[in-house]
Write a protein that holds these residues in place. Structure first.
Motif, PDB file in Angstrom:
ATOM      1  N   GLU A 252      42.553  33.385 -11.268  1.00 23.90           N
ATOM      2  CA  GLU A 252      42.653  33.767  -9.675  1.00 23.90           C
ATOM      3  C   GLU A 252      43.374  34.916  -9.397  1.00 23.90           C
ATOM      4  O   GLU A 252      44.205  35.570 -10.621  1.00 23.90           O
ATOM      5  CB  GLU A 252      43.242  32.485  -8.955  1.00 23.90           C
ATOM      6  CG  GLU A 252      42.133  31.395  -9.022  1.00 23.90           C
ATOM      7  CD  GLU A 252      41.796  30.755 -10.198  1.00 23.90           C
ATOM      8  OE1 GLU A 252      40.591  30.550 -10.512  1.00 23.90           O
ATOM      9  OE2 GLU A 252      42.802  30.478 -10.908  1.00 23.90           O
TER      10      GLU A 252
ATOM     11  N   ASN B 230      39.110  33.769  -6.135  1.00 26.67           N
ATOM     12  CA  ASN B 230      39.054  33.101  -7.207  1.00 26.67           C
ATOM     13  C   ASN B 230      38.416  33.784  -8.424  1.00 26.67           C
ATOM     14  O   ASN B 230      38.233  35.217  -8.241  1.00 26.67           O
ATOM     15  CB  ASN B 230      37.909  31.779  -6.844  1.00 26.67           C
ATOM     16  CG  ASN B 230      36.479  32.154  -6.357  1.00 26.67           C
ATOM     17  OD1 ASN B 230      36.024  33.753  -6.660  1.00 26.67           O
ATOM     18  ND2 ASN B 230      35.649  31.467  -5.780  1.00 26.67           N
ATOM     19  N   SER B 231      38.105  33.416  -9.395  1.00 23.55           N
ATOM     20  CA  SER B 231      37.769  34.019 -10.612  1.00 23.55           C
ATOM     21  C   SER B 231      36.489  34.990 -10.466  1.00 23.55           C
ATOM     22  O   SER B 231      36.250  35.797 -11.141  1.00 23.55           O
ATOM     23  CB  SER B 231      37.749  33.289 -11.957  1.00 23.55           C
ATOM     24  OG  SER B 231      36.842  32.161 -11.347  1.00 23.55           O
TER      25      SER B 231
ATOM     26  N   MET C 158      39.592  32.860  -1.183  1.00 17.16           N
ATOM     27  CA  MET C 158      39.834  31.377  -1.166  1.00 17.16           C
ATOM     28  C   MET C 158      40.904  31.187  -0.109  1.00 17.16           C
ATOM     29  O   MET C 158      40.579  30.265   0.810  1.00 17.16           O
ATOM     30  CB  MET C 158      40.449  30.889  -2.345  1.00 17.16           C
ATOM     31  CG  MET C 158      39.626  30.581  -3.592  1.00 17.16           C
ATOM     32  SD  MET C 158      40.470  30.243  -4.907  1.00 17.16           S
ATOM     33  CE  MET C 158      41.197  28.605  -4.168  1.00 17.16           C
TER      34      MET C 158
ATOM     35  N   TRP D   8      45.512  22.099  -8.841  1.00 19.39           N
ATOM     36  CA  TRP D   8      45.965  23.440  -8.846  1.00 19.39           C
ATOM     37  C   TRP D   8      47.358  23.626  -8.951  1.00 19.39           C
ATOM     38  O   TRP D   8      47.977  22.925  -8.298  1.00 19.39           O
ATOM     39  CB  TRP D   8      45.193  24.065  -7.399  1.00 19.39           C
ATOM     40  CG  TRP D   8      43.714  24.410  -7.526  1.00 19.39           C
ATOM     41  CD1 TRP D   8      42.903  23.260  -7.450  1.00 19.39           C
ATOM     42  CD2 TRP D   8      42.981  25.701  -7.319  1.00 19.39           C
ATOM     43  NE1 TRP D   8      41.340  23.560  -7.577  1.00 19.39           N
ATOM     44  CE2 TRP D   8      41.783  25.218  -7.403  1.00 19.39           C
ATOM     45  CE3 TRP D   8      43.579  26.745  -7.648  1.00 19.39           C
ATOM     46  CZ2 TRP D   8      40.504  26.025  -7.675  1.00 19.39           C
ATOM     47  CZ3 TRP D   8      42.339  27.911  -7.564  1.00 19.39           C
ATOM     48  CH2 TRP D   8      40.915  27.383  -7.390  1.00 19.39           C
TER      49      TRP D   8
END
Length: 225
Positions: free
Chosen positions: A75, A97-98, A103, A123
């Motif tokens: 992230e 996010n990736s 987010m 998380w």
């Protein structure tokens, strides 16, 4: 973007090139803006700046990335540094996010931005400086809290004392070291248990020695500047 698993941070400025499509006889014709090619800059341009209509100049920011949810993908945390995004209490920050999808947005944030070795709802927890203290941001199952200043205070004083003791007892510092001071401008997503100090040595007073101490593992790493 190739993402190393080490937590990495960099100070970057988003350079936006204006391509004038008109001429002096058409002063009201708007400029066409070039979208940056760098993935991080492109993400910031399209998801932070462009929605605000900020396409006229450079906007500095810092960023770091780490795997927060254990899926082996990183992230990205972006901390804006321009006065447009900042007030006396801190600046706006964003978590992507990736897949570079936004987010969370955070308000009133300053460095240090640290990552915990513990998690909540799968998380990793994050701590940021806000309203005069480190604040703990925990994932609630959907997102992280947006107003950092209202979150619980996280105290690292005991860890800091431990790190200081490990540094002053290290062989390199004992061998003529002096003026040990903490370095606070840490890279984004530095581990929460890690501290950085600098010092000088009598045998090499013109150099600055840096010692990074991890209080979770008691590992000590030295470098020289």
């Amino acid at each position: 973007m190739s993402k190393a698993k080490n937590k990495i941070t960099a100070l970057t400025t988003l350079s936006i090139v204006a391509l004038l499509s008109g001429c002096q006889s058409e002063p009201n014709q708007q400029a066409a803006m070039e979208v940056p090619s760098d993935p991080i800059q492109k993400m910031v341009f399209e998801q932070i700046l462009e929605p605000e209509g900020l396409t006229d100049r450079s906007y500095p920011f810092e960023y770091g990335y780490a795997d927060l949810n254990g899926d082996t993908e990183d992230e990205v945390f972006v901390l804006m540094q321009d006065p447009y995004f900042c007030g006396t209490g801190g600046c706006s920050a964003y978590l992507f996010n990736s897949s570079f999808e936004k987010m969370s947005k955070f308000t009133v944030v300053k460095k240090p931005v640290l990552i915990s070795h513990t998690d909540t709802n799968g998380w990793k927890s994050i701590t940021v400086w806000s309203d005069g203290s480190l604040r703990l941001l925990q994932y609630d199952g959907e997102s992280y809290p947006s107003n950092a200043s209202t979150q619980p205070i996280f105290n690292r004083d005991a860890r800091k004392r431990m790190a200081h003791d490990l540094a002053v007892k290290s062989d390199l510092y004992l061998d003529g070291g002096y003026e040990l001071t903490e370095r606070t401008d840490l890279p984004i997503f530095t581990p929460i248990d890690q501290f950085s100090f600098q010092f000088k040595r009598e045998s090499d007073p013109d150099s600055v020695f840096v010692v990074n101490v991890n209080t979770l593992t008691s590992d000590i790493f030295f470098s020289k500047e």
